[in-house]
Design an enzyme around this catalytic site. Sequence first.
Site, PDB file in Angstrom:
ATOM      1  N   ASP A  93      -1.993   9.528  -8.338  1.00 27.21           N
ATOM      2  CA  ASP A  93      -3.127   9.089  -7.524  1.00 27.21           C
ATOM      3  C   ASP A  93      -4.422   9.756  -7.996  1.00 27.21           C
ATOM      4  O   ASP A  93      -5.452   9.096  -8.138  1.00 27.21           O
ATOM      5  CB  ASP A  93      -2.869   9.489  -6.069  1.00 27.21           C
ATOM      6  CG  ASP A  93      -3.016   8.360  -5.101  1.00 27.21           C
ATOM      7  OD1 ASP A  93      -3.154   7.212  -5.539  1.00 27.21           O
ATOM      8  OD2 ASP A  93      -2.987   8.646  -3.892  1.00 27.21           O
TER       9      ASP A  93
ATOM     10  N   HIS B 159       1.301  11.905  -5.882  1.00 27.17           N
ATOM     11  CA  HIS B 159      -0.029  12.447  -5.603  1.00 27.17           C
ATOM     12  C   HIS B 159      -0.784  12.718  -6.909  1.00 27.17           C
ATOM     13  O   HIS B 159      -1.976  12.417  -7.021  1.00 27.17           O
ATOM     14  CB  HIS B 159       0.105  13.726  -4.775  1.00 27.17           C
ATOM     15  CG  HIS B 159      -1.177  14.374  -4.397  1.00 27.17           C
ATOM     16  ND1 HIS B 159      -2.092  13.789  -3.552  1.00 27.17           N
ATOM     17  CD2 HIS B 159      -1.703  15.571  -4.769  1.00 27.17           C
ATOM     18  CE1 HIS B 159      -3.132  14.599  -3.407  1.00 27.17           C
ATOM     19  NE2 HIS B 159      -2.926  15.680  -4.146  1.00 27.17           N
TER      20      HIS B 159
END
Length: 117
Positions: A89, A86
């Site tokens: 990302d 995450h």
Amino acid sequence: MAEEQQAPKETEASLETIMGLIVNGGNAKSSAFEAITAAKSGDFDTADAKLKEADNFLTEAHNSQTSMLTAEAQGEHTHVSLLLVHSQDHIMNAITFRDLAGEVVDVYRRLAQDEAK
């Protein structure tokens, strides 16, 4: 009875690094968006300052990433978790958004120059 294996957990230091990546990525994207908003209203000094601010946040994130990569190269393997993915990302999206924001600011600047002629 077979013993259940638990996935390794992040250390406090790696969690701090991961959260730093998420925060710096989010801040960079926010600053880039503020740059577009400023350029849209013709405030190019603020737009340029916000793009620079975004770059500073991305530099902080990049430094954290580099530390993690260096540790990995030296044999200190990082546990790959959903939280780590995450964070990466966030950084990738922030970099892309910052690049695009620079282009949008340039378009608004060009439009403003054309209107001034």
